[in-house]
Write a protein that holds these residues in place. Structure first.
Motif, mmCIF file in Angstrom:
data_model
loop_
_atom_site.group_PDB
_atom_site.id
_atom_site.type_symbol
_atom_site.label_atom_id
_atom_site.label_comp_id
_atom_site.label_asym_id
_atom_site.label_seq_id
_atom_site.Cartn_x
_atom_site.Cartn_y
_atom_site.Cartn_z
ATOM 1 N N MET A 178 0.843 -1.173 0.000
ATOM 2 C CA MET A 178 0.000 0.000 0.000
ATOM 3 C C MET A 178 0.892 1.242 0.000
ATOM 4 S SD MET A 178 -3.216 0.974 2.475
ATOM 5 C CE MET A 178 -3.513 -0.724 2.737
ATOM 6 N N ASN A 179 0.526 2.218 -0.784
ATOM 7 C CA ASN A 179 1.290 3.464 -0.861
ATOM 8 C C ASN A 179 1.035 4.331 0.363
ATOM 9 O OD1 ASN A 179 2.066 2.634 -3.390
ATOM 10 N ND2 ASN A 179 0.523 3.839 -4.450
ATOM 11 N N ALA A 180 1.979 5.211 0.654
ATOM 12 C CA ALA A 180 1.774 6.163 1.747
ATOM 13 C C ALA A 180 0.648 7.113 1.370
ATOM 14 C CB ALA A 180 3.059 6.951 1.991
ATOM 15 N N PRO A 181 -0.227 7.434 2.313
ATOM 16 C CA PRO A 181 -1.353 8.311 1.980
ATOM 17 C C PRO A 181 -0.891 9.717 1.590
ATOM 18 C CG PRO A 181 -1.442 7.615 4.299
ATOM 19 C CD PRO A 181 -0.246 6.990 3.682
ATOM 20 N N VAL A 182 -1.639 10.307 0.700
ATOM 21 C CA VAL A 182 -1.418 11.692 0.274
ATOM 22 C C VAL A 182 -2.530 12.523 0.897
ATOM 23 C CG1 VAL A 182 -1.330 13.228 -1.720
ATOM 24 C CG2 VAL A 182 -0.391 10.928 -1.887
ATOM 25 N N HIS A 183 -2.220 13.727 1.297
ATOM 26 C CA HIS A 183 -3.236 14.584 1.907
ATOM 27 C C HIS A 183 -3.797 15.531 0.854
ATOM 28 C CE1 HIS A 183 -2.447 13.084 5.909
ATOM 29 N NE2 HIS A 183 -1.166 13.094 5.574
ATOM 30 N N TRP A 184 -5.106 15.497 0.700
ATOM 31 C CA TRP A 184 -5.827 16.315 -0.270
ATOM 32 C C TRP A 184 -6.724 17.284 0.480
ATOM 33 C CZ3 TRP A 184 -4.375 15.344 -5.167
ATOM 34 C CH2 TRP A 184 -3.778 14.116 -5.425
ATOM 35 N N ASN A 185 -6.943 18.454 -0.093
ATOM 36 C CA ASN A 185 -7.947 19.351 0.473
ATOM 37 C C ASN A 185 -9.350 18.829 0.180
ATOM 38 O OD1 ASN A 185 -5.700 21.618 -0.679
ATOM 39 N ND2 ASN A 185 -6.260 21.704 1.473
ATOM 40 N N VAL A 186 -9.513 18.286 -1.030
ATOM 41 C CA VAL A 186 -10.828 17.815 -1.467
ATOM 42 C C VAL A 186 -10.660 16.549 -2.300
ATOM 43 C CG1 VAL A 186 -12.904 18.380 -2.808
ATOM 44 C CG2 VAL A 186 -11.685 20.191 -1.611
ATOM 45 N N VAL A 187 -11.527 15.570 -2.058
ATOM 46 C CA VAL A 187 -11.624 14.389 -2.913
ATOM 47 C C VAL A 187 -13.017 14.411 -3.526
ATOM 48 C CG1 VAL A 187 -11.630 11.860 -3.009
ATOM 49 C CG2 VAL A 187 -10.008 13.056 -1.515
ATOM 50 N N VAL A 188 -13.076 14.478 -4.856
ATOM 51 C CA VAL A 188 -14.348 14.485 -5.576
ATOM 52 C C VAL A 188 -14.545 13.088 -6.143
ATOM 53 C CG1 VAL A 188 -15.646 15.478 -7.502
ATOM 54 C CG2 VAL A 188 -14.102 16.927 -6.163
ATOM 55 N N ILE A 189 -15.647 12.449 -5.772
ATOM 56 C CA ILE A 189 -15.927 11.098 -6.242
ATOM 57 C C ILE A 189 -16.987 11.185 -7.336
ATOM 58 C CG2 ILE A 189 -16.747 8.804 -5.599
ATOM 59 C CD1 ILE A 189 -15.620 9.363 -2.778
ATOM 60 N N GLY A 190 -16.585 10.806 -8.540
ATOM 61 C CA GLY A 190 -17.458 10.844 -9.712
ATOM 62 C C GLY A 190 -16.988 11.911 -10.684
ATOM 63 N N ALA A 191 -16.559 11.490 -11.870
ATOM 64 C CA ALA A 191 -16.017 12.424 -12.857
ATOM 65 C C ALA A 191 -17.015 12.710 -13.978
ATOM 66 C CB ALA A 191 -14.710 11.883 -13.434
ATOM 67 N N GLY A 192 -18.304 12.707 -13.638
ATOM 68 C CA GLY A 192 -19.304 13.168 -14.591
ATOM 69 C C GLY A 192 -19.235 14.690 -14.658
ATOM 70 N N PRO A 193 -20.180 15.321 -15.341
ATOM 71 C CA PRO A 193 -20.124 16.780 -15.469
ATOM 72 C C PRO A 193 -20.048 17.523 -14.133
ATOM 73 C CG PRO A 193 -21.671 15.897 -17.050
ATOM 74 C CD PRO A 193 -21.251 14.747 -16.170
ATOM 75 N N SER A 194 -20.871 17.165 -13.174
ATOM 76 C CA SER A 194 -20.858 17.883 -11.886
ATOM 77 C C SER A 194 -19.541 17.700 -11.150
ATOM 78 C CB SER A 194 -22.015 17.415 -11.003
ATOM 79 O OG SER A 194 -23.249 17.716 -11.591
ATOM 80 N N GLY A 195 -19.066 16.462 -11.057
ATOM 81 C CA GLY A 195 -17.823 16.203 -10.354
ATOM 82 C C GLY A 195 -16.621 16.852 -11.021
ATOM 83 N N SER A 196 -16.561 16.766 -12.350
ATOM 84 C CA SER A 196 -15.422 17.354 -13.059
ATOM 85 C C SER A 196 -15.422 18.875 -12.972
ATOM 86 C CB SER A 196 -15.421 16.910 -14.522
ATOM 87 O OG SER A 196 -15.100 15.541 -14.608
ATOM 88 N N VAL A 197 -16.606 19.485 -13.074
ATOM 89 C CA VAL A 197 -16.674 20.944 -12.953
ATOM 90 C C VAL A 197 -16.287 21.371 -11.536
ATOM 91 C CG1 VAL A 197 -18.219 22.952 -12.977
ATOM 92 C CG2 VAL A 197 -18.289 21.301 -14.855
ATOM 93 N N ALA A 198 -16.760 20.631 -10.524
ATOM 94 C CA ALA A 198 -16.387 20.948 -9.142
ATOM 95 C C ALA A 198 -14.877 20.823 -8.957
ATOM 96 C CB ALA A 198 -17.119 20.033 -8.174
ATOM 97 N N ALA A 199 -14.285 19.730 -9.462
ATOM 98 C CA ALA A 199 -12.835 19.535 -9.339
ATOM 99 C C ALA A 199 -12.081 20.647 -10.061
ATOM 100 C CB ALA A 199 -12.443 18.166 -9.899
ATOM 101 N N TYR A 200 -12.559 21.029 -11.223
ATOM 102 C CA TYR A 200 -11.939 22.107 -11.999
ATOM 103 C C TYR A 200 -11.934 23.416 -11.205
ATOM 104 C CZ TYR A 200 -11.689 25.775 -15.569
ATOM 105 O OH TYR A 200 -11.364 26.901 -16.291
ATOM 106 N N GLN A 201 -13.085 23.788 -10.664
ATOM 107 C CA GLN A 201 -13.177 25.050 -9.929
ATOM 108 C C GLN A 201 -12.348 25.030 -8.652
ATOM 109 O OE1 GLN A 201 -17.600 25.328 -9.981
ATOM 110 N NE2 GLN A 201 -17.200 27.345 -10.863
ATOM 111 N N LEU A 202 -12.357 23.918 -7.929
ATOM 112 C CA LEU A 202 -11.583 23.821 -6.692
ATOM 113 C C LEU A 202 -10.079 23.860 -6.972
ATOM 114 C CD1 LEU A 202 -13.820 21.119 -5.025
ATOM 115 C CD2 LEU A 202 -13.478 23.457 -4.167
ATOM 116 N N ALA A 203 -9.653 23.175 -8.033
ATOM 117 C CA ALA A 203 -8.233 23.203 -8.399
ATOM 118 C C ALA A 203 -7.814 24.604 -8.833
ATOM 119 C CB ALA A 203 -7.952 22.187 -9.507
ATOM 120 N N ARG A 204 -8.673 25.303 -9.575
ATOM 121 C CA ARG A 204 -8.359 26.677 -9.980
ATOM 122 C C ARG A 204 -8.250 27.598 -8.777
ATOM 123 N NH1 ARG A 204 -11.943 29.227 -14.411
ATOM 124 N NH2 ARG A 204 -10.513 30.907 -13.971
ATOM 125 N N ALA A 205 -8.954 27.259 -7.693
ATOM 126 C CA ALA A 205 -8.893 28.062 -6.469
ATOM 127 C C ALA A 205 -7.640 27.741 -5.650
ATOM 128 C CB ALA A 205 -10.151 27.835 -5.635
#
Length: 154
Positions: A1-28
């Motif tokens: 098992m790999n060492a855990p990485v710390h994320w501010n946000v984990v978005v589950i589901g890369a459909g339109p809503s999830g991808s747009v949310a991930a896009y906006q959060l990453a841009r922030a």
């Protein structure tokens, strides 16, 4: 098992809503993981049309270019039929998209904005860890099961 990485946000589901949310959060400036259970392309019969409001939201988010001409066909008329009657709505009323291509374009935009994309993995969200003192934020562990059955914590 790999060492855990710390994320501010984990978005589950890369459909339109999830991808747009991930896009906006990453841009922030947040560290974002975008998780998708399937390996693309993901074909869906639903979601093949976007209305003007949906197109406007994409423009406002900075994703208007996700619908380049080769990805979307302008929809200039909708005709509703019932029995011998019909009603037509004319003008720019939306766009027709291939859902698999559209999903891929939005996920790619999230990656360009800085999100990390994990495809072909199942996410298991562990119970909330409240932290050891009031100064530590509450965290969750997300375990990813890959197609070969191996686990990866993120």
């Amino acid at each position: 098992m790999n060492a855990p990485v710390h994320w501010n946000v984990v978005v589950i589901g890369a459909g339109p809503s999830g991808s747009v949310a991930a896009y906006q959060l990453a841009r922030a400036g947040l560290r974002v993981a975008l998780i998708e259970r399937t390996v693309g392309p993901r074909y869906k019969v639903c979601g093949g049309c976007l209305n003007e409001r949906g197109l406007s939201v994409l423009q406002q988010c900075g994703l208007g270019d996700a619908l380049r001409d080769e990805l979307a066909t302008p929809l200039r008329q909708i005709v509703f039929h019932r029995d011998a009657r019909q009603v037509a709505i004319n003008g720019q009323v939306g766009a027709i998209v291939n859902r698999a291509t559209f999903d891929a374009a939005l996920a790619a935009a999230a990656v360009r904005a800085g999100a990390q994309f994990f495809a072909g993995v199942k996410a298991i969200v562990e119970p909330l860890d409240a932290g050891t003192n009031v100064r530590e934020p509450a965290t969750r562990t997300v375990s990813l099961t890959q197609a070969d059955g191996t686990l990866k914590e993120i």
